[in-house]
Design a protein around this motif. Structure first.
Motif, PDB file in Angstrom:
ATOM      1  N   VAL A 199       0.799  -1.220   0.000  1.00  0.00           N
ATOM      2  CA  VAL A 199       0.000   0.000   0.000  1.00  0.00           C
ATOM      3  C   VAL A 199       0.835   1.276   0.000  1.00  0.00           C
ATOM      4  CG1 VAL A 199      -0.161   0.225   2.509  1.00  0.00           C
ATOM      5  CG2 VAL A 199      -2.068   1.008   1.085  1.00  0.00           C
ATOM      6  N   LEU A 200       2.136   1.185   0.262  1.00  0.00           N
ATOM      7  CA  LEU A 200       2.933   2.384   0.534  1.00  0.00           C
ATOM      8  C   LEU A 200       2.990   3.358  -0.641  1.00  0.00           C
ATOM      9  CD1 LEU A 200       5.886   0.853   2.603  1.00  0.00           C
ATOM     10  CD2 LEU A 200       3.722   1.852   3.406  1.00  0.00           C
ATOM     11  N   LYS A 201       3.091   2.872  -1.850  1.00  0.00           N
ATOM     12  CA  LYS A 201       3.170   3.751  -3.021  1.00  0.00           C
ATOM     13  C   LYS A 201       1.900   4.570  -3.186  1.00  0.00           C
ATOM     14  CE  LYS A 201       4.002   3.693  -8.033  1.00  0.00           C
ATOM     15  NZ  LYS A 201       4.282   2.812  -9.209  1.00  0.00           N
ATOM     16  N   ILE A 202       0.757   3.906  -3.110  1.00  0.00           N
ATOM     17  CA  ILE A 202      -0.509   4.617  -3.279  1.00  0.00           C
ATOM     18  C   ILE A 202      -0.773   5.536  -2.090  1.00  0.00           C
ATOM     19  CG2 ILE A 202      -1.994   2.843  -2.230  1.00  0.00           C
ATOM     20  CD1 ILE A 202      -2.837   4.794  -5.427  1.00  0.00           C
ATOM     21  N   ALA A 203      -0.309   5.142  -0.900  1.00  0.00           N
ATOM     22  CA  ALA A 203      -0.480   5.998   0.281  1.00  0.00           C
ATOM     23  C   ALA A 203       0.330   7.283   0.137  1.00  0.00           C
ATOM     24  CB  ALA A 203      -0.062   5.249   1.539  1.00  0.00           C
ATOM     25  N   ALA A 204       1.536   7.167  -0.377  1.00  0.00           N
ATOM     26  CA  ALA A 204       2.385   8.350  -0.579  1.00  0.00           C
ATOM     27  C   ALA A 204       1.748   9.287  -1.608  1.00  0.00           C
ATOM     28  CB  ALA A 204       3.771   7.926  -1.031  1.00  0.00           C
ATOM     29  N   ALA A 205       1.179   8.721  -2.656  1.00  0.00           N
ATOM     30  CA  ALA A 205       0.555   9.537  -3.704  1.00  0.00           C
ATOM     31  C   ALA A 205      -0.689  10.253  -3.199  1.00  0.00           C
ATOM     32  CB  ALA A 205       0.201   8.660  -4.900  1.00  0.00           C
ATOM     33  N   ASN A 206      -1.298   9.718  -2.150  1.00  0.00           N
ATOM     34  CA  ASN A 206      -2.532  10.300  -1.630  1.00  0.00           C
ATOM     35  C   ASN A 206      -2.352  10.929  -0.246  1.00  0.00           C
ATOM     36  OD1 ASN A 206      -5.028   9.564  -3.516  1.00  0.00           O
ATOM     37  ND2 ASN A 206      -3.537   7.896  -3.612  1.00  0.00           N
ATOM     38  N   ARG A 207      -1.122  11.220   0.113  1.00  0.00           N
ATOM     39  CA  ARG A 207      -0.773  12.043   1.267  1.00  0.00           C
ATOM     40  C   ARG A 207      -1.205  11.439   2.613  1.00  0.00           C
ATOM     41  NH1 ARG A 207      -2.747  17.973   0.418  1.00  0.00           N
ATOM     42  NH2 ARG A 207      -1.325  18.290   2.165  1.00  0.00           N
ATOM     43  N   HIS A 208      -1.121  10.110   2.717  1.00  0.00           N
ATOM     44  CA  HIS A 208      -1.303   9.541   4.056  1.00  0.00           C
ATOM     45  C   HIS A 208      -0.284   8.422   4.329  1.00  0.00           C
ATOM     46  CE1 HIS A 208      -3.658   5.927   2.764  1.00  0.00           C
ATOM     47  NE2 HIS A 208      -4.117   6.728   1.850  1.00  0.00           N
ATOM     48  N   LEU A 209       0.932   8.617   3.809  1.00  0.00           N
ATOM     49  CA  LEU A 209       2.011   7.669   4.072  1.00  0.00           C
ATOM     50  C   LEU A 209       2.313   7.577   5.570  1.00  0.00           C
ATOM     51  CD1 LEU A 209       4.116   5.750   2.860  1.00  0.00           C
ATOM     52  CD2 LEU A 209       5.671   7.716   2.663  1.00  0.00           C
ATOM     53  N   GLY A 210       2.079   8.681   6.284  1.00  0.00           N
ATOM     54  CA  GLY A 210       2.330   8.691   7.723  1.00  0.00           C
ATOM     55  C   GLY A 210       1.550   7.632   8.480  1.00  0.00           C
ATOM     56  N   SER A 211       0.447   7.166   7.904  1.00  0.00           N
ATOM     57  CA  SER A 211      -0.353   6.121   8.548  1.00  0.00           C
ATOM     58  C   SER A 211       0.419   4.818   8.691  1.00  0.00           C
ATOM     59  CB  SER A 211      -1.627   5.859   7.742  1.00  0.00           C
ATOM     60  OG  SER A 211      -2.431   7.012   7.693  1.00  0.00           O
ATOM     61  N   TYR A 212       1.456   4.645   7.836  1.00  0.00           N
ATOM     62  CA  TYR A 212       2.203   3.393   7.816  1.00  0.00           C
ATOM     63  C   TYR A 212       3.672   3.589   8.209  1.00  0.00           C
ATOM     64  CZ  TYR A 212      -1.927   2.517   5.003  1.00  0.00           C
ATOM     65  OH  TYR A 212      -3.222   2.441   4.558  1.00  0.00           O
ATOM     66  N   GLN A 213       4.006   4.745   8.746  1.00  0.00           N
ATOM     67  CA  GLN A 213       5.376   4.984   9.219  1.00  0.00           C
ATOM     68  C   GLN A 213       5.458   4.588  10.697  1.00  0.00           C
ATOM     69  OE1 GLN A 213       5.892   9.112   7.881  1.00  0.00           O
ATOM     70  NE2 GLN A 213       7.139   8.361   6.180  1.00  0.00           N
ATOM     71  N   PHE A 214       5.604   3.294  10.895  1.00  0.00           N
ATOM     72  CA  PHE A 214       5.575   2.729  12.242  1.00  0.00           C
ATOM     73  C   PHE A 214       6.852   3.082  13.003  1.00  0.00           C
ATOM     74  CE2 PHE A 214       3.223  -0.202   9.408  1.00  0.00           C
ATOM     75  CZ  PHE A 214       1.961  -0.013   9.940  1.00  0.00           C
ATOM     76  N   ARG A 215       6.708   3.248  14.306  1.00  0.00           N
ATOM     77  CA  ARG A 215       7.835   3.631  15.153  1.00  0.00           C
ATOM     78  C   ARG A 215       7.886   2.750  16.393  1.00  0.00           C
ATOM     79  NH1 ARG A 215       5.189   8.063  13.294  1.00  0.00           N
ATOM     80  NH2 ARG A 215       3.827   8.096  15.114  1.00  0.00           N
ATOM     81  N   ASP A 216       9.098   2.560  16.891  1.00  0.00           N
ATOM     82  CA  ASP A 216       9.311   1.864  18.158  1.00  0.00           C
ATOM     83  C   ASP A 216       9.654   2.883  19.229  1.00  0.00           C
ATOM     84  OD1 ASP A 216       8.891  -0.805  17.484  1.00  0.00           O
ATOM     85  OD2 ASP A 216      10.945  -1.060  16.749  1.00  0.00           O
ATOM     86  N   HIS A 217       9.161   2.630  20.431  1.00  0.00           N
ATOM     87  CA  HIS A 217       9.484   3.507  21.555  1.00  0.00           C
ATOM     88  C   HIS A 217      10.745   3.005  22.247  1.00  0.00           C
ATOM     89  CE1 HIS A 217       9.082   4.928  25.821  1.00  0.00           C
ATOM     90  NE2 HIS A 217       8.940   6.064  25.139  1.00  0.00           N
TER      91      HIS A 217
END
Length: 296
Positions: free
Chosen positions: A197-215
């Motif tokens: 999904v990352l390519k289409i997410a980037a094109a539609n300005r919600h790539l941040g939804s999949y930029q997972f982070r560890d604490h």
């Protein structure tokens, strides 16, 4: 003695449901009433809110609507009368409707969105009596990202923790029905097999939804996850289709035949997977329609 009594009082006040008839306001030009900005949870020092729409007569069943588009979610979308009018088909049939706002992209990821919505389901079930609904008659709906969230709640229900200090967390997130519109179900194989999904997410300005982070507890900071294999696993973990099993919530999906953003295949795969394990499910294809009926 005074301090302990005061503490008990504060704890009791903290769990008293906020919705009371006197606090409901008439929606101008409509027959419904609204309980606005109900706080269903808190995180990072801020409130999570929802609006509750009450029909003139309640049938005891509730519909939770995930207010989400591209995993953006904003209270202003549900203010005024437009959204209430959109819900009139449900309200006229005497359903109580909960319009739930979650933490928005790019600040919060999809797995945090899921956590917010789970909290809202538990909150609604815990406070069912005060809302005039049956805790065992709760359904969910949403469109696009809201549809993804709905499918995830249906396929990955969580039981409550009976030992939780917060009584709301003792409630189940299990739903009795889901009906959603043009959702994704497989984030690993999105527009075609092997393409996530990352390519289409980037094109539609919600790539941040999949930029997972560890604490990192040592530095008390979040570190972006960049390992490709781990990202793929996280995408799989956050795909509704991964969690399909017997006993899942009965599901209806409505999807546009010519959807160029979220392919119809996403809906058909989910319905096929549910049927394969004996879950009642149905796909309704909107002939000639695109995503949200706007891109045909």
């Amino acid at each position: 003695m005074y301090r302990s009594s005061a503490l008990v009082l504060l704890c009791v006040l903290a769990i008293i449901p906020p919705a009371r008839a006197a606090e409901r306001e008439k929606i101008p030009g409509l027959e419904y009433t609204r309980q606005a900005d109900v706080i269903y949870g808190r995180k990072h020092g801020v409130a999570l809110t929802m609006d509750v729409l009450f029909p003139t007569k309640q049938n005891g069943a509730a519909i939770i609507y995930a207010v989400s588009s591209g995993f953006n979610s904003h209270h202003q979308w549900i203010e005024g009368t437009r959204f209430a009018r959109n819900m009139s088909m449900l309200l006229d049939r005497e359903y109580t409707v909960f319009l739930v706002v979650h933490g928005s992209t790019p600040k919060f990821t999809i797995r945090e969105n899921y956590a917010d919505i789970r909290r809202s389901i538990r909150f609604i079930r815990y406070n069912a009596k005060s809302y005039g609904i049956d805790p065992n008659r709760i359904g969910m709906s949403g469109a696009s990202a809201g549809g993804v969230i709905s499918l995830m709640m249906a396929a990955a229900a969580q039981e409550g923790n009976p030992k939780a200090r917060d009584p709301i967390d003792r409630e189940s997130t299990r739903l009795q029905a889901v009906a959603c519109f043009y959702p994704a179900s497989d984030l690993i194989n999105f527009q075609k097999e092997g393409e996530n999904v990352l390519k289409i997410a980037a094109a539609n300005r919600h790539l941040g939804s999949y930029q997972f982070r560890d604490h990192d507890p040592k530095t008390n900071s979040y570190k972006l996850i960049t390992d490709t294999k781990r990202i793929q696993q996280l995408l799989a973990d956050n795909s509704p289709i991964t969690h399909v099993s017997a006993g899942d919530t009965p599901t209806l999906i409505v999807h546009g035949e010519k959807d160029r953003l979220v392919p119809l295949l996403q809906a058909s795969k989910m319905v096929d997977a549910l049927k394969a394990v004996g879950v009642e499910s149905e796909l309704v294809v909107a002939k000639g329609k695109g995503h949200s009926w706007r891109d045909q």
